[in-house]
Design an enzyme around this catalytic site. Structure first.
Site, PDB file in Angstrom:
ATOM      1  N   PHE A 302       0.823  -1.213   0.000  1.00  0.00           N
ATOM      2  CA  PHE A 302       0.000   0.000   0.000  1.00  0.00           C
ATOM      3  C   PHE A 302       0.858   1.264   0.000  1.00  0.00           C
ATOM      4  O   PHE A 302       1.962   1.271  -0.535  1.00  0.00           O
ATOM      5  CB  PHE A 302      -1.001  -0.031   1.160  1.00  0.00           C
ATOM      6  CG  PHE A 302      -2.037  -1.114   1.022  1.00  0.00           C
ATOM      7  CD1 PHE A 302      -2.830  -1.197  -0.114  1.00  0.00           C
ATOM      8  CD2 PHE A 302      -2.212  -2.062   2.014  1.00  0.00           C
ATOM      9  CE1 PHE A 302      -3.780  -2.203  -0.261  1.00  0.00           C
ATOM     10  CE2 PHE A 302      -3.160  -3.074   1.867  1.00  0.00           C
ATOM     11  CZ  PHE A 302      -3.941  -3.133   0.735  1.00  0.00           C
ATOM     12  N   TRP A 411       5.616  -0.983 -17.514  1.00  0.00           N
ATOM     13  CA  TRP A 411       4.462  -1.811 -17.876  1.00  0.00           C
ATOM     14  C   TRP A 411       4.487  -2.131 -19.366  1.00  0.00           C
ATOM     15  O   TRP A 411       4.261  -3.267 -19.771  1.00  0.00           O
ATOM     16  CB  TRP A 411       3.158  -1.087 -17.501  1.00  0.00           C
ATOM     17  CG  TRP A 411       1.934  -1.929 -17.734  1.00  0.00           C
ATOM     18  CD1 TRP A 411       1.338  -2.773 -16.856  1.00  0.00           C
ATOM     19  CD2 TRP A 411       1.165  -2.007 -18.950  1.00  0.00           C
ATOM     20  NE1 TRP A 411       0.246  -3.380 -17.429  1.00  0.00           N
ATOM     21  CE2 TRP A 411       0.125  -2.924 -18.717  1.00  0.00           C
ATOM     22  CE3 TRP A 411       1.259  -1.396 -20.200  1.00  0.00           C
ATOM     23  CZ2 TRP A 411      -0.824  -3.240 -19.692  1.00  0.00           C
ATOM     24  CZ3 TRP A 411       0.325  -1.710 -21.174  1.00  0.00           C
ATOM     25  CH2 TRP A 411      -0.703  -2.618 -20.916  1.00  0.00           C
TER      26      TRP A 411
END
Length: 558
Positions: A302, A411
Site C-alpha cells: 500500500f 508496464w
C-alpha cells in the site's frame, strides 16, 4: 488498440529453467530444491554462509492507493530489470499474493504488463504451498488450545478471553463473526468467535520476521492465545504446540526462487497485508537477496504511510537493515483522483485537480526524506492520457522538495522502460548517504508511539483511544510489552482512518478502537477506524472471470 492481458503476456514469453536463473544469481545447485521446472526453494542457510558483502537495499513504496492504480509491484520488477540492463547485478524480493485479493477485486500481485514475475499463475495461486502451511500451523494451534480446555484445562484458561482465531486464505465475510462449540459438552465450549484471513494471522508475521528456524520456534512459543481466569497470558509454548507448528513450517520458511519476464532472479516469500499487518516479505528473503545481488529491490504494501512505515519502523529495526534508497511510485491519474476528480474523467488534462492531489505525494516524499532520513526518487508511471503539462507539474513540485521525479514505462517496455529510474537509483546509492532514523523511540509508552506515527507520518493532530483500547494498553504495559514497536491497522485509502479523506488531510484525529499484543511477532497491533482482519468479496469477484481450458491453461487472472 487492443492490449494483451497480463496473463496473455506472461504466457507468451518462454521461461528459462530455474537452474539457469539460480546460476545467474550465483546460487550453487546444493542450495536448490526444485518445485518443477520453473520454481525452487532455496536453502538460505548455505547462502548466508557466503562471505560476499551485502548489496544495496532499495525499497519501493507508493502514494496512497486509489482505484486508478499506482503499479508499485510492476515498478519494483521493472526497476530490477532496468538495473540488469545497465549492467548491475540485481535481485528482486517480493511478497507472495493472497488468494483473497486474487479472487476478489485487487487481483494478483505478480506485477503487470512486461514487468512481471513468472510463472504468474502459480505465484498467484497455490505456488509452493507456503500459505497453506501457515494456515495449517495457525489452525493447529487453535485446535490444541480448544482441546486443552476440553481435556481438563490445566492452564486455567478463561474460554471468554481466548484471543486466537482460526484463519483461511480467502475473502469470506460470513466468517468474520461466528458462534462455535455448539452441540453439547463433547463438542467444545460455546463462544463467540471469528476467522482472520491467513495474511492477517500472527503466524504470517512471525514467519516473515524470523531469521531462521530457531528464531521461528522462539517466536512461535511467545504467541499469546488468551488469558487465564487470573489475568495471566497463555502462550503457544505453554500449550506445547511449537514443535508441531514448526514441523508444518520447516519447508515453507525456505524462500522461493522464480524469475521476471526478462530472466532477473526473483525471490518471492511471505505476504502479510500492510493495512492489517506489517506488509513486507520475509526477513530471510530480503537477507538472501542482499547476499546474492549488488542491488536488492523490494517493496512494502500500500502507501508509504502503511507499508514503508512498518518496513522501516518494524522490519528494519528488528532485522538491522538500512535502505540505501527509496522509490515512491505515483501516477498522474491517481493524483488527480486525490484532487477530487471522478474516475470517469481521469483521461482529460486537469492541472487544477492535479495541483490539489499533489500534496499526497509530497507528504509521502517529505516523510521518507525528513522523518526517516533516506534518499528518495519519485517514479511516475506514465499513462497514454497524461499530458506533458501534467508531467511537468509533478516534476516541478518534487524538485521543490529536492527529489527527482523520473518517468517510468516498465508496464509497456519492461526493463527498457525502467533504465532512467535505475540510473537515478544507482546515483542515489553512490552519491547520497542515508541518515536513517525511526519515527519513534521504543522507550516511549505504547500510546505515545502510536501518537508519534499519527502526527509525524500521517500528519494528524492526535489520537483518540476508546476505553477498551486504553484499558488494554494499561494491561499490556503492566505485562511489560510496552517496549515493542507498534503496528497500526488502518485503511489504506487515506492518511487518516477515514477512507473518504483523500489527498493530504489535516486537522484530523485517529481513533484506536482496540489494541492487542502479537508477542511472537514482537509488536503491538492498534486497530483503527473500521478496519477488518477478514475482507469480503466484491459484487463482481475476479473469480467469476477465471477459467481453465481442456489443456489446463488458465485464463482471466490479472
Amino acid at each position: 488498440m487492443a492490449y494483451l492481458t497480463d496473463i496473455e503476456i506472461a504466457q507468451s514469453i518462454p521461461l528459462k529453467p530455474i537452474i539457469e536463473i539460480a546460476e545467474k544469481a550465483g546460487i550453487s545447485p546444493d542450495c536448490l530444491e526444485q518445485y518443477g521446472r520453473y520454481k525452487a526453494k532455496l536453502d538460505h542457510r548455505l547462502i548466508m554462509k557466503s562471505d560476499r558483502e551485502d548489496g544495496k537495499l532499495i525499497l519501493v513504496t507508493a502514494i496512497t492507493p486509489t482505484p486508478a492504480g499506482e503499479g508499485k509491484t510492476t515498478t519494483t520488477i521493472g526497476l530490477a530489470d532496468g538495473l540488469r540492463r545497465i549492467g548491475k547485478n540485481s535481485i528482486v524480493a517480493l511478497r507472495e499474493p493472497s488468494l483473497g485479493p486474487v479472487f476478489g477485486i485487487k487481483g494478483g500481485a505478480a506485477g503487470g504488463g512486461y514487468a512481471q514475475v513468472v510463472p504468474m499463475e502459480d505465484i498467484n495461486l497455490h505456488f509452493t504451498g507456503d500459505f497453506h502451511a501457515i494456515g495449517a500451523a495457525n489452525n493447529l494451534l487453535a485446535a490444541m488450545l480448544d482441546n486443552h480446555i476440553y481435556q481438563g484445562n490445566a492452564l486455567n484458561i478463561d474460554p471468554r478471553r481466548i484471543t486466537w482465531k482460526r484463519c483461511v486464505d480467502m475473502n469470506d465475510r460470513q466468517l468474520r463473526f461466528v458462534t462455535d462449540g455448539l452441540g453439547g459438552k463433547a463438542n467444545g465450549t460455546p463462544r463467540e468467535d471469528g476467522y482472520d484471513i491467513t495474511v492477517a494471522s500472527e503466524i504470517m508475521a512471525v514467519f516473515c520476521l524470523a531469521s531462521d528456524i530457531d528464531d521461528l520456534k522462539e517466536r512461535l512459543s511467545r504467541i499469546v492465545v488468551g488469558y487465564t481466569y487470573d489475568d495471566k497470558p497463555v502462550t503457544a509454548g505453554q500449550l506445547k504446540a511449537v514443535g508441531a507448528m514448526t514441523a508444518l513450517l520447516k519447508d515453507a520458511i525456505k524462500p522461493n526462487l522464480v524469475q521476471t519476464l526478462e530472466g532477473t532472479p526473483a525471490i518471492v516469500h511471505g505476504g502479510p497485508f500492510a493495512n492489517i499487518a506489517h506488509g513486507c516479505n520475509s526477513v530471510i528473503a530480503t537477507r538472501t537477496a542482499l547476499k546474492l545481488g549488488d542491488y536488492a529491490v523490494t517493496e512494502a504494501g500500500f502507501g508509504a504511510d502503511l507499508g514503508a512505515e512498518k518496513f522501516l519502523d518494524i522490519k528494519c529495526r528488528m532485522a538491522g537493515l538500512t535502505p540505501s534508497a527509496v522509490v515512491i511510485v505515483a501516477t498522474v491519474r491517481a493524483l488527480k483522483m486525490h484532487g477530487g476528480l471522478p474516475k470517469t474523467e481521469l483521461g482529460t488534462e486537469d492541472l487544477s485537480a492535479l495541483e490539489k492531489g499533489l500534496p499526497n505525494l509530497l507528504r509521502h516524499v517529505s516523510n521518507i526524506k525528513n522523518v526517516y532520513g533516506l534518499p528518495a526518487v519519485v517514479a511516475v508511471n506514465r499513462f497514454p492520457t497524461d499530458t506533458d503539462a501534467e508531467i511537468e507539474l509533478v516534476i516541478k513540485k518534487c524538485a521543490e522538495l529536492g527529489v527527482k521525479a523520473v518517468l517510468s514505462d516498465v508496464w509497456a517496455k519492461g526493463g527498457e522502460g525502467g533504465i532512467e529510474l535505475a540510473e537515478e537509483v544507482v546515483r542515489l546509492c553512490e552519491e547520497e548517504k542515508p541518515d536513517f532514523r525511526f519515527s519513534y523511540d521504543l522507550d516511549l509508552p505504547i500510546d505515545k508511539k502510536i501518537e508519534a506515527v499519527v502526527k509525524r507520518v500521517y500528519g494528524g493532530d492526535g489520537v483518540i483511544f476508546q476505553p477498551a483500547a486504553a484499558k488494554e494498553i494499561a494491561r499490556l504495559t503492566a505485562l511489560c510489552f510496552d517496549k515493542c514497536p507498534v503496528c497500526i491497522a488502518k485503511t489504506q485509502y487515506s492518511f487518516s482512518d477515514d477512507p473518504t479523506k483523500l489527498g493530504a488531510p489535516e486537522g484530523f484525529t485517529v481513533t484506536v478502537k482496540s489494541v492487542k499484543v502479537s508477542a511472537g511477532a514482537g509488536f503491538i497491533v492498534a486497530l483503527t477506524g473500521d478496519i477488518l482482519t477478514m475482507p469480503g468479496l466484491p459484487k463482481v469477484p475476479a473469480a467469476e472471470k477465471i477459467d481453465v481450458d481442456s489443456d489446463g491453461r488458465i485464463s482471466g487472472l490479472f
